[in-house]
Scaffold this motif. Structure first.
Motif, short mmCIF file in Angstrom:
data_model
loop_
_atom_site.label_atom_id
_atom_site.label_comp_id
_atom_site.label_asym_id
_atom_site.label_seq_id
_atom_site.Cartn_x
_atom_site.Cartn_y
_atom_site.Cartn_z
N GLY A 120 2.75 15.87 52.99
CA GLY A 120 1.96 15.01 53.60
C GLY A 120 1.45 15.30 54.87
N ALA A 121 1.98 15.23 55.87
CA ALA A 121 0.60 15.89 57.23
C ALA A 121 -0.15 16.93 57.09
CB ALA A 121 2.10 16.12 58.39
N GLU A 122 0.33 17.78 55.81
CA GLU A 122 -0.38 18.98 56.35
C GLU A 122 -1.53 18.12 55.04
OE1 GLU A 122 2.20 23.13 55.91
OE2 GLU A 122 2.24 21.62 54.32
N ILE A 123 -1.37 17.76 53.97
CA ILE A 123 -2.90 17.17 53.10
C ILE A 123 -3.91 16.16 54.02
CG2 ILE A 123 -1.55 15.45 51.91
CD1 ILE A 123 -4.21 17.74 50.28
N SER A 124 -3.19 15.50 55.33
CA SER A 124 -3.86 14.36 55.75
C SER A 124 -4.30 14.86 56.78
CB SER A 124 -3.15 13.47 56.38
OG SER A 124 -1.96 12.99 56.01
N ASP A 125 -4.02 16.44 56.81
CA ASP A 125 -4.72 17.30 58.55
C ASP A 125 -5.90 18.29 57.63
OD1 ASP A 125 -5.18 18.70 60.76
OD2 ASP A 125 -4.81 20.89 59.47
N ALA A 126 -6.07 18.26 55.77
CA ALA A 126 -6.84 19.06 54.83
C ALA A 126 -7.61 18.36 54.65
CB ALA A 126 -6.16 19.33 53.45
N VAL A 127 -7.45 16.87 54.43
CA VAL A 127 -8.30 15.80 54.59
C VAL A 127 -9.13 15.73 55.67
CG1 VAL A 127 -9.45 13.56 54.18
CG2 VAL A 127 -7.36 14.93 52.49
N ARG A 128 -9.05 15.35 56.50
CA ARG A 128 -9.60 15.81 58.22
C ARG A 128 -10.40 16.64 58.14
NH1 ARG A 128 -4.77 12.67 59.31
NH2 ARG A 128 -3.64 14.98 60.33
N ARG A 129 -10.13 18.15 57.75
CA ARG A 129 -10.49 18.76 58.20
C ARG A 129 -11.50 18.62 56.94
NH1 ARG A 129 -6.46 23.85 57.92
NH2 ARG A 129 -8.92 25.17 58.05
#
Length: 224
Positions: A120-129
């Motif tokens: 979940g943390a990685e997908i949120s970071d990917a969305v922001r990037r």
């Protein structure tokens, strides 16, 4: 709530989740950071194209394999959303890590590709990037893209682009993404003969000899 490094609240990012499994969409919504707002969902190609056009999100989380349409899945959603590709960014999120799936959706206009094993943390970071303009890939998948499109991109050569008309640029991008002449004609509402004429003009002006060279040329300049 998430915040930036300066301590101020992170800006909200509006997303649409496209996946044919409702339970996965629900789990993904629960995992996303609070500042990532789910503005719409879809489970088929047709529903996805409609909701993306209506909502105009910042980012679309797009499954590669979807029911409906002509069987093109995520690539067909991208084709149907082509007018929004400049303002809405697409991040493929799939169980598949096959090279052909990765390359296909990147050619169609996605800005990144991650597998569903992501946290979940990685997908949120990917969305922001992706919302910020970055290209994001699960580590093993980046090599597929480099193999298909070449290595480090160079700066856009403005003098080369200036040689092309607005219509030639549109045709060039679609051809470089792997569209057939027939698909380009349908997308731009022009005849196949007109597409052929534009492609010939593009290759001549850019001093290229084939569609393969055109794809590499466009990829190196971040024009896909």
């Amino acid at each position: 709530m998430s915040s930036t490094e300066s301590g101020s609240p992170a800006p909200e990012i509006r997303v649409v989740i496209v996946d044919d499994h409702a339970i996965f969409r629900s789990g993904l919504k629960a995992d996303l950071d609070p500042n990532i707002i789910v503005a719409g969902e879809a489970g088929t190609v047709e529903a996805a194209v409609a909701v993306i056009a209506a909502v105009r999100p910042d980012v679309v989380l797009l499954d590669v394999h979807l029911p409906g349409g002509l069987g093109g899945g995520g690539r067909e959603v991208l084709a149907g959303s082509a007018p929004l590709l400049g303002s809405t960014r697409f991040l493929a999120l799939s169980v598949s890590d096959a090279a052909e799936d990765v390359v296909s959706v990147i050619r169609a206009g996605a800005r990144g590709y991650v597998t569903k094993t992501i946290s979940g943390a990685e997908i949120s970071d990917a969305v922001r990037r992706v919302a910020g303009g970055d290209a994001v890939f699960s580590p093993r998948l980046a090599g597929f893209v480099l193999d298909a499109f070449g290595t480090a991109p160079s700066d856009i050569a403005d003098d080369e682009l200036d040689r092309l008309s607005a219509r030639e640029l549109e045709v060039m991008r679609l051809i470089a993404r792997g569209y057939s002449y027939k698909e380009v004609a349908k997308e731009l509402f022009i005849s196949i003969k007109t597409v052929e004429t534009h492609v010939s003009a593009v290759l001549r002006k850019l001093q290229l000899s084939s569609r393969h060279e055109l794809t590499r040329w466009a990829a190196e300049r971040r024009l896909l």
